[in-house]
Design a protein around this motif. Structure first.
Motif, PDB file in Angstrom:
ATOM      1  N   THR A   1       0.729  -1.439  -0.158  1.00 49.24           N
ATOM      2  CA  THR A   1      -0.048  -0.119  -0.187  1.00 49.24           C
ATOM      3  C   THR A   1       0.569   1.255  -0.231  1.00 49.24           C
ATOM      4  O   THR A   1       1.034   2.305  -0.882  1.00 49.24           O
ATOM      5  CB  THR A   1      -1.081   0.316   1.226  1.00 49.24           C
ATOM      6  OG1 THR A   1      -2.133  -0.899   0.978  1.00 49.24           O
ATOM      7  CG2 THR A   1      -1.933   1.230   1.137  1.00 49.24           C
ATOM      8  N   GLN A   2       1.724   1.402   1.204  1.00 54.17           N
ATOM      9  CA  GLN A   2       3.063   2.440   0.735  1.00 54.17           C
ATOM     10  C   GLN A   2       3.443   2.600  -0.338  1.00 54.17           C
ATOM     11  O   GLN A   2       3.534   3.431  -0.807  1.00 54.17           O
ATOM     12  CB  GLN A   2       3.749   2.287   2.108  1.00 54.17           C
ATOM     13  CG  GLN A   2       5.257   3.572   2.097  1.00 54.17           C
ATOM     14  CD  GLN A   2       3.332   4.804   2.805  1.00 54.17           C
ATOM     15  OE1 GLN A   2       3.243   4.651   3.485  1.00 54.17           O
ATOM     16  NE2 GLN A   2       3.896   5.769   2.094  1.00 54.17           N
ATOM     17  N   ALA A   3       4.181   2.163  -1.085  1.00 54.42           N
ATOM     18  CA  ALA A   3       4.528   1.651  -2.504  1.00 54.42           C
ATOM     19  C   ALA A   3       3.476   1.666  -3.446  1.00 54.42           C
ATOM     20  O   ALA A   3       4.078   3.471  -4.254  1.00 54.42           O
ATOM     21  CB  ALA A   3       5.455   0.565  -2.849  1.00 54.42           C
ATOM     22  N   LEU A   4       2.381   2.178  -3.309  1.00 54.81           N
ATOM     23  CA  LEU A   4       1.425   2.054  -4.644  1.00 54.81           C
ATOM     24  C   LEU A   4       1.729   4.114  -4.399  1.00 54.81           C
ATOM     25  O   LEU A   4       1.758   4.407  -5.280  1.00 54.81           O
ATOM     26  CB  LEU A   4       0.206   1.745  -4.242  1.00 54.81           C
ATOM     27  CG  LEU A   4      -0.099   0.821  -5.275  1.00 54.81           C
ATOM     28  CD1 LEU A   4      -1.692  -0.079  -4.861  1.00 54.81           C
ATOM     29  CD2 LEU A   4       0.364   0.498  -6.338  1.00 54.81           C
ATOM     30  N   ARG A   5       1.241   4.418  -2.871  1.00 54.02           N
ATOM     31  CA  ARG A   5       1.183   5.712  -1.995  1.00 54.02           C
ATOM     32  C   ARG A   5       2.599   6.674  -3.332  1.00 54.02           C
ATOM     33  O   ARG A   5       2.828   7.754  -3.680  1.00 54.02           O
ATOM     34  CB  ARG A   5       1.284   5.924  -1.159  1.00 54.02           C
ATOM     35  CG  ARG A   5      -0.587   5.633  -0.623  1.00 54.02           C
ATOM     36  CD  ARG A   5      -1.308   5.874   0.402  1.00 54.02           C
ATOM     37  NE  ARG A   5      -2.046   5.278   1.125  1.00 54.02           N
ATOM     38  CZ  ARG A   5      -2.728   4.857   1.640  1.00 54.02           C
ATOM     39  NH1 ARG A   5      -1.776   4.248   2.878  1.00 54.02           N
ATOM     40  NH2 ARG A   5      -3.537   4.105   1.854  1.00 54.02           N
ATOM     41  N   ASP A   6       3.523   6.080  -2.605  1.00 55.34           N
ATOM     42  CA  ASP A   6       4.661   6.705  -2.935  1.00 55.34           C
ATOM     43  C   ASP A   6       4.946   6.994  -4.468  1.00 55.34           C
ATOM     44  O   ASP A   6       5.802   7.667  -4.947  1.00 55.34           O
ATOM     45  CB  ASP A   6       6.025   4.965  -2.389  1.00 55.34           C
ATOM     46  CG  ASP A   6       6.342   5.534  -1.071  1.00 55.34           C
ATOM     47  OD1 ASP A   6       5.673   6.635  -0.608  1.00 55.34           O
ATOM     48  OD2 ASP A   6       6.823   4.628  -0.548  1.00 55.34           O
ATOM     49  N   GLY A   7       4.397   5.496  -5.051  1.00 55.97           N
ATOM     50  CA  GLY A   7       4.482   6.362  -6.369  1.00 55.97           C
ATOM     51  C   GLY A   7       3.443   6.925  -7.164  1.00 55.97           C
ATOM     52  O   GLY A   7       2.941   6.978  -8.243  1.00 55.97           O
ATOM     53  N   GLY A   8       2.781   7.278  -6.206  1.00 58.07           N
ATOM     54  CA  GLY A   8       1.200   8.635  -6.825  1.00 58.07           C
ATOM     55  C   GLY A   8       0.303   7.602  -6.819  1.00 58.07           C
ATOM     56  O   GLY A   8      -0.465   8.441  -7.676  1.00 58.07           O
TER      57      GLY A   8
END
Length: 145
Positions: A16-23
């Motif tokens: 989930t955090q990786a998606l957010r970090d990826g915008g």
């Protein structure tokens, strides 16, 4: 009440955090896909991930699966494997290195780790003046009769 495995919860949080970090916005459909990825004990391809996600939420599109996998791979939390046996397969990146055996009869992909092989690879690289930064090993096998 169902108890959630802490490692599964951690994997899902990391994805989930990786998606957010990826915008990328974390939609309900993407949450379903992230849970499916975190739960996978095999190496599913995008079509299989789509099938599993649709079993939970039939609004998940194949395009969402591909876009999500692309971001997760770019962020380094999902690994894409292009085994000789067909379509790209995916797994959540595991900090513990492992290699793969591909069963040519069944298509099953088996993870393994062998310290002797890892040491031998380090020795060979060192003897040739190199240090291993990254490697993958895939063994394509058939069961003995």
């Amino acid at each position: 009440m169902k108890t959630i495995d802490p490692s599964l919860r951690d994997k899902t949080k990391r994805l989930t955090q990786a998606l957010r970090d990826g915008g990328v916005r974390v939609t309900r459909q993407r949450e379903v896909l992230l849970r499916i990825l975190a739960e996978a004990e095999d190496h599913p391809d995008a079509t299989e991930l789509h099938r599993r996600a649709r079993a939970v939420d039939d609004s998940v599109s194949l395009a969402t699966v591909y876009r999500t996998l692309s971001v997760l791979e770019r962020e380094g939390v999902v690994q894409r494997h292009s085994f000789e046996s067909g379509a790209a397969r995916f797994e959540v990146a595991d900090p513990a290195h492992h290699d793969h055996i591909v069963d040519l009869d069944s298509g099953e992909i088996i993870e393994f780790r062998n310290d002797r092989i890892e040491e031998l690879q380090r020795q060979i690289a060192a003897e040739m003046g190199y240090e291993i930064i990254h490697h993958r090993m895939e063994l394509y096998c058939k069961k003995r009769a």
